[in-house]
Design a protein around this motif. Sequence first.
Motif, PDB file in Angstrom:
ATOM      1  N   ARG B  89       5.577 -19.350   2.397  1.00 39.48           N
ATOM      2  CA  ARG B  89       4.322 -18.597   2.499  1.00 39.48           C
ATOM      3  C   ARG B  89       4.617 -17.102   2.576  1.00 39.48           C
ATOM      4  N   ARG B  92       5.607 -15.862  -0.834  1.00 38.10           N
ATOM      5  CA  ARG B  92       4.487 -15.794  -1.783  1.00 38.10           C
ATOM      6  C   ARG B  92       3.731 -14.472  -1.682  1.00 38.10           C
ATOM      7  N   ARG B  93       3.840 -13.834  -0.528  1.00 38.63           N
ATOM      8  CA  ARG B  93       3.140 -12.549  -0.372  1.00 38.63           C
ATOM      9  C   ARG B  93       3.741 -11.472  -1.248  1.00 38.63           C
ATOM     10  N   LEU B 116      -8.889  -9.859   2.184  1.00 41.27           N
ATOM     11  CA  LEU B 116      -8.390 -11.212   2.469  1.00 41.27           C
ATOM     12  C   LEU B 116      -6.881 -11.316   2.273  1.00 41.27           C
ATOM     13  N   ALA B 117      -6.414 -10.741   1.161  1.00 43.73           N
ATOM     14  CA  ALA B 117      -4.978 -10.830   0.873  1.00 43.73           C
ATOM     15  C   ALA B 117      -4.166 -10.203   2.005  1.00 43.73           C
ATOM     16  N   GLU B 119      -5.282  -9.736   5.200  1.00 45.00           N
ATOM     17  CA  GLU B 119      -5.440 -10.544   6.416  1.00 45.00           C
ATOM     18  C   GLU B 119      -4.456 -11.715   6.388  1.00 45.00           C
ATOM     19  N   LEU B 120      -4.385 -12.353   5.217  1.00 46.50           N
ATOM     20  CA  LEU B 120      -3.489 -13.505   5.105  1.00 46.50           C
ATOM     21  C   LEU B 120      -2.034 -13.081   5.258  1.00 46.50           C
TER      22      LEU B 120
END
Lengths: 221, 362
Positions: B89, B92-93, B116-117, B119-120
């Motif tokens: 994860r 993937r950022r 959102l991107a 925040e995630l």
Amino acid sequence: MSPQLFALLSDATLQTLLMVGVAGGLASLAGIPLGLFLALTGPGDLLPRPMLQRSVGLVVNAARSTPFIILVVAIVPLTRAITGTSIGTAAATVPLTLAAVPFIARVVEAAVREVDRGLVEAAQAMGASPGQIVAKVLLPEARAGILRGLTLAAVSLVGYSAMVGAVGGGGLGDLGIRYGYQRFMPEMMLAVVLILVVLVQLLQSGGEALARHLDKRTPIR
Amino acid sequence: MEAQSRGAPAIRLDQIRKSYAAKGKGVAVPALDGIDLTVAAGSVTAIVGPSGAGKSSLLRCVNLLERPDSGRVHLGDLELTGLAPPALRQARRSIGMIFQHFNLLANRTVAGNVALALELAGWETARIGPRVAELLDLVGLADKADRYPSQLSGGQKQRVGIARALAPNPGVLLCDEATSALDPETTRQILELLARINRDLGLTVLLVTHEMAVVRQVADRVVVLESGRIIEDGPVEQVFARPQQPTTRTFLVDETGAVLPAEMAARLVSAPVPGGSTIVRFTAAGPAAAQPLLGRAAAQAGVDAMLLAGRVQPLRDQPFAAFVVELTGSAAAVDHALAAMTAAGAQIEVLGHVAPALRAAV
Ligand SMILES: Nc1ncnc2c1ncn2[C@@H]1O[C@H](COP(=O)(O)OP(=O)(O)OP(=O)(O)O)[C@@H](O)[C@H]1O
Ligand SMILES: [Mg+2]
């Protein structure tokens, strides 16, 4: 209409509202997570647990296919254990809640499954964890659908609450049976029906208005 | 993630295999059949191929949205296929992705979607606002920050998608048919934006498309996929000028317009016809395409040249010419003209010959 009858009506309305509100609230507390579980754990879903999901699904279906009036009678021991009695408003809340949980679970599941899989993928591509996907994508995107489902559940609860009236549950149904039917007061029956109609209308249009407000999918209003 | 130095491999795929279990039937169809691919940092690589070739599967294997059955995926020095879920994860950022159908959250505003991107990716709230504004500026949507996706055009939605993908500063951008839902003019604008991002941010772009026009406008390199295998791979100019595989040629012809009219194709014969003419496909890239090469070579050889189809268009800031031409003259003169064109750097493909009567008929 005499002030006495009016007091009876307003008391009964309050009881109905209380039953629908408490049962709806409690059932949502259980039904929303249950619906989410059903939507997330099927084969090919985000957190697949197919065996468990199927078993839970079967229980939910069984609960939904049990006629409400049979449920009321069948769970009398449970009702007694929880509320100490099997008649009255508090006692009626138990079967109402129990009937609403699987219903809400299914509508929540449907609403969550309606969310475009592409959004889940986009979130995964951004490195989202399953928890983040639920909190930031699935629930926010499904909120209008969930709200519409809860509205549907509340309307059904109004109907069911009138039915528990027939078995001494209190509320408008009880009033309608005791006065309108057994004492033959047609004006009482009419008033009860009118209040129920208005109640359902208010719930439906209120729920729909809120859902529309929350739903940003189409700009047309 | 730091943009890597240009040229170092940003993505490396080793022997990627993937099959999907066929529903009903027991046989699994291989969608990817041993793919080896190294993508240089800072490059724009286009993956093309017919529908069902495995393009999307390949792209989705890069960020492991699709897990290959075997093979390794490396991002820089990191082997993604060996990572546990939390580390994956995290990785993937540094890989942004944009989609054909945008995949924006309908219930978040434009700014909210970009946020959102972040925040995630665990950004602090205070840093999110300024970064979102910066990106909306970059994609030209600063004035639409508070709109919802349903209030945007397709091109604007894709800009939001791009802003969202770029927000956490990825080193790689994956695009799956990112312009396929857009009209040609919007496509051009989006491709320009992608080219600018690649140039200014040094981002590595890996894109899937079925349109050669997209390849022509942005890509450095083109990888042709068919039935889960790479059948052709090379710099765009090279593949456009000298396609080796029939599939590649078919794809190119649609884009270059150098396609023989059907009524004429029906009358082609393989052997030269006395007094007839020869039909050739002429392709030239760069300087050879800029000169009036075709006409001059024909005139000098005493051959009559008639243009049947094709055009000159830009390919990576260079002219690229592709024509179907009918050459009429003696066999020796035609050969002479063709030799002169080849010597000047053009690619010649003889499609066939037609009888003299045909010229009057068409
Ligand atoms: N989730 C899936 N389940 C089963 N088969 C799949 C799945 N995804 C892809 N396939 C199959 O794998 C092959 C490659 O599919 P893929 O989507 O990668 O092709 P593509 O090149 O992107 O095609 P298109 O240009 O149509 O998008 C196809 O035969 C497809 O049917
Ligand atoms: Mg595809």
